[in-house]
Write an enzyme that holds these catalytic residues in place. Structure first.
Site, PDB file in Angstrom:
ATOM      1  N   ILE A 126     -20.729 -50.185 -22.872  1.00 30.68           N
ATOM      2  CA  ILE A 126     -20.394 -50.615 -21.706  1.00 30.68           C
ATOM      3  C   ILE A 126     -20.807 -49.736 -20.736  1.00 30.68           C
ATOM      4  CG2 ILE A 126     -18.003 -49.726 -21.861  1.00 30.68           C
ATOM      5  CD1 ILE A 126     -16.885 -51.994 -20.109  1.00 30.68           C
ATOM      6  N   SER A 127     -21.588 -50.171 -19.574  1.00 32.16           N
ATOM      7  CA  SER A 127     -22.023 -49.198 -18.629  1.00 32.16           C
ATOM      8  C   SER A 127     -21.019 -48.482 -17.975  1.00 32.16           C
ATOM      9  CB  SER A 127     -23.131 -49.887 -17.853  1.00 32.16           C
ATOM     10  OG  SER A 127     -24.068 -50.840 -18.505  1.00 32.16           O
ATOM     11  N   GLN A 128     -21.574 -47.348 -17.573  1.00 34.01           N
ATOM     12  CA  GLN A 128     -20.704 -46.597 -16.850  1.00 34.01           C
ATOM     13  C   GLN A 128     -20.434 -47.287 -15.269  1.00 34.01           C
ATOM     14  OE1 GLN A 128     -23.211 -43.495 -14.894  1.00 34.01           O
ATOM     15  NE2 GLN A 128     -21.442 -42.370 -13.755  1.00 34.01           N
ATOM     16  N   ARG A 156     -10.966 -53.307 -16.275  1.00 36.05           N
ATOM     17  CA  ARG A 156     -11.902 -52.893 -17.148  1.00 36.05           C
ATOM     18  C   ARG A 156     -11.430 -52.492 -18.869  1.00 36.05           C
ATOM     19  NH1 ARG A 156     -15.178 -47.614 -18.105  1.00 36.05           N
ATOM     20  NH2 ARG A 156     -17.265 -48.066 -18.704  1.00 36.05           N
TER      21      ARG A 156
END
Ligand code: SAH
Length: 221
Positions: free
Chosen positions: A69-71, A43
């Protein structure tokens, strides 16, 4: 020129990434394929260097252009929901952003078609796909409200920005038996929904409350 710390994949300790996986399991993520994809996709490649040290926290992070950026939890949850009915062939993603969700899906589907409306974000994401040799991801700059007609139909559609209602064009681009996962609703009152297609009928299920950036019209160069 942008370079990526690919070395960092190895240098991010297995312990750091394992801790994230444990956290996802505690939060209720069960699908082993999803957990394994979350473990193996680095990530930190998908965020700015200055934020890389926070990449394995279970939190959303800024990626510029007022986007995030999503969790990790929500990436895992949406991937799990999309896969619930079995392995995936072709998947459409609306909202490439950093490219992280697409990279996870690339491990879980035969091919991923991802569309983004902000050109500089898409350009950066494509560089990451190349650096990681994710060659089953196809992308284009466009308003994803219209889906990607030329590449339809899709077995699954994942929307990572929130429309106030699901554009009917997206539902139209699902195969019979296909499903769409999306956050729906206005700021502050969004819910994650799953739409399952059978013929021309759609069964809709509400999963949980979520917070996403809005789906916006048009393209930004
Ligand atoms: N899946 C991304 C999440 C990024 S945030 C990730 O893993 O990083 C959502 C993204 O949706 C933003 O980049 C935003 O620009 C994009 N977006 C918003 N409306 C859109 C639209 N109509 N078409 C395509 N992308 C859109």
């Amino acid at each position: 020129m942008t370079t990526f710390d690919l070395q960092g994949i190895g240098m991010t300790s297995a312990r750091t990434r394992k801790r994230l996986i444990e956290r996802l399991k505690e939060a209720g993520v069960k699908d082993h394929e999803v957990l394994s994809a979350m473990f193996s996709v680095p990530r930190h490649i998908f965020v700015d260097e200055a934020l890389a040290h926070r990449a394995y926290e279970d939190t959303a992070l800024p990626i510029g252009h007022a986007q995030t950026i999503s969790q990790p939890y929500i990436v895992a949850r949406m991937s799990e929901l999309l896969r619930e009915k079995g392995p995936l062939g072709r998947v459409l993603e609306v909202g490439t952003g950093s490219g992280y969700q697409a990279a996870i899906m690339a491990r879980l589907a035969q091919s991923v078609y991802t569309v983004e409306r902000i050109e500089p974000l898409l350009t950066r994401a494509v560089k990451r796909f190349r650096a990681l040799r994710l060659d089953n991801i196809y992308s284009r700059l466009s308003d994803g409200s219209w889906g990607w007609q030329e590449k339809a139909p899709f077995d699954g559609i994942i929307v990572t920005c929130a429309p106030s209602v699901i554009p009917p064009e997206l539902l139209d681009q699902l195969v019979d038996g296909g499903r769409l996962v999306a956050p729906v609703g206005e700021d502050g009152a969004q819910v994650l929904k799953v739409y399952q297609r059978t013929g021309d009928r759609f069964v809709e299920k509400t999963v949980e409350s979520v917070r996403f950036v809005p789906l916006l019209p048009g393209v930004v160069r």
